[in-house]
Write an enzyme that holds these catalytic residues in place. Structure first.
Site, PDB file in Angstrom:
ATOM      1  N   SER A   1       0.861  -1.185   0.000  1.00 47.79           N
ATOM      2  CA  SER A   1       0.000   0.000   0.000  1.00 47.79           C
ATOM      3  C   SER A   1       0.893   1.229   0.000  1.00 47.79           C
ATOM      4  O   SER A   1       2.024   1.183   0.511  1.00 47.79           O
ATOM      5  CB  SER A   1      -0.894   0.022   1.243  1.00 47.79           C
TER       6      SER A   1
ATOM      7  N   TYR B   1      -1.757  -0.699  11.061  1.00 45.72           N
ATOM      8  CA  TYR B   1      -1.890  -1.353   9.761  1.00 45.72           C
ATOM      9  C   TYR B   1      -0.725  -0.966   8.852  1.00 45.72           C
ATOM     10  O   TYR B   1      -0.135  -1.825   8.173  1.00 45.72           O
ATOM     11  CB  TYR B   1      -3.215  -0.962   9.121  1.00 45.72           C
TER      12      TYR B   1
END
Length: 260
Positions: A141, A154
């Site tokens: 990501s 995360y």
């Protein structure tokens, strides 16, 4: 149906929905036989029927990537049923929101088990069955490159996945295997709704993002070419460049955003 990946065998984790399902469809459309790995057996079976009705080939295997025995069984079924593994797409992942000061350690441990150890399990089990030309594609990501408020835990898992990818890329290069890191930005999937939450924090604003099919196209092209890094949109690459070059300015912008 394209045939750019004809004769290849691809394992896609997290294949029951979102980016994983879209990637499985796209790889099958390009001629690959696809191993569908996820925990939801019913969704995997529905996806198998869909792919095979379009002329593709798919093998659903219920898999929990956080459990090594489950991954070993999935890889065994893939090799027994399809002969080998050419492409591994580590897409399975779980979100976790909450301020760092409030994140429960047990939640962080579990998300690391899925997002990082899960990818490691798949890599270690699949590598012995991959030869020259093999592709390992780890779905990271952009916020694995720059952590943002409210999802720092995360982000830490994606940063860890990036570190594994960078080391692995060098380690397997002599065997003719490539390692690609894919950096999506915001994607329109149920991922956010399904993520773990530390408490009753509000879901803050975020960009609308791209459909999972666009990310799947980037992953499929990586399966064909084996590049080092893939950004789904130019805006994603620009974000990473900006926060790398101007970290202090990024802090100030994110501080204001976190108050909203």
């Amino acid at each position: 149906m394209e045939s750019t990946l004809s004769g290849k065998v691809a394992v896609v984790t997290g294949a029951s929905s979102g980016i994983g399902a879209a990637t499985a469809r796209e790889l099958a459309r390009r001629g690959a036989a696809v191993v569908l790995a996820a925990r939801d057996a019913a969704r995997l079976e529905a996806l198998r029927r869909e792919i095979e009705s379009s002329g593709g080939r798919a093998l659903p295997v219920r898999t929990d990537v956080a459990r090594r025995d489950s991954v070993r069984r999935m890889v065994g079924e893939a090799v027994e049923g399809l002969g080998r593994i050419d492409i591994l797409v580590n897409n399975a992942g779980l979100g976790l929101s909450g301020r760092v000061a409030e994140v429960r350690p047990e939640d962080l441990r579990y998300v690391f088990e899925v997002n990082v150890v899960g990818a490691l399990n798949c890599i270690q089990e699949a590598l012995p069955h991959m030869g020259p030309g093999g592709r390992i594609i780890n779905v990271s990501s952009v916020i694995g490159k720059r952590s943002i408020p409210m999802v720092g835990a995360y982000c830490a898992t994606k940063a860890a996945l990036n570190a594994l990818s960078d080391a692995l890329r060098v380690e397997v290069a002599a065997a003719g295997i490539t390692v690609t890191s894919v950096y999506p930005g915001t994607t329109r999937t149920p991922f956010r709704e399904n993520s773990r939450r530390t408490g009753g924090e509000k879901r803050g604003w975020r960009p609308r993002g791209v459909p999972p099919e666009r990310v799947a196209l980037s992953i499929a092209r990586a399966a064909e070419r084996g590049p080092r890094d893939v950004y789904v949109r130019p805006l994603d690459r620009l974000f990473v460049a900006a926060v790398t070059l101007l970290p202090g300015a990024a802090d100030r912008v994110l501080r204001a955003w976190a108050k909203g």
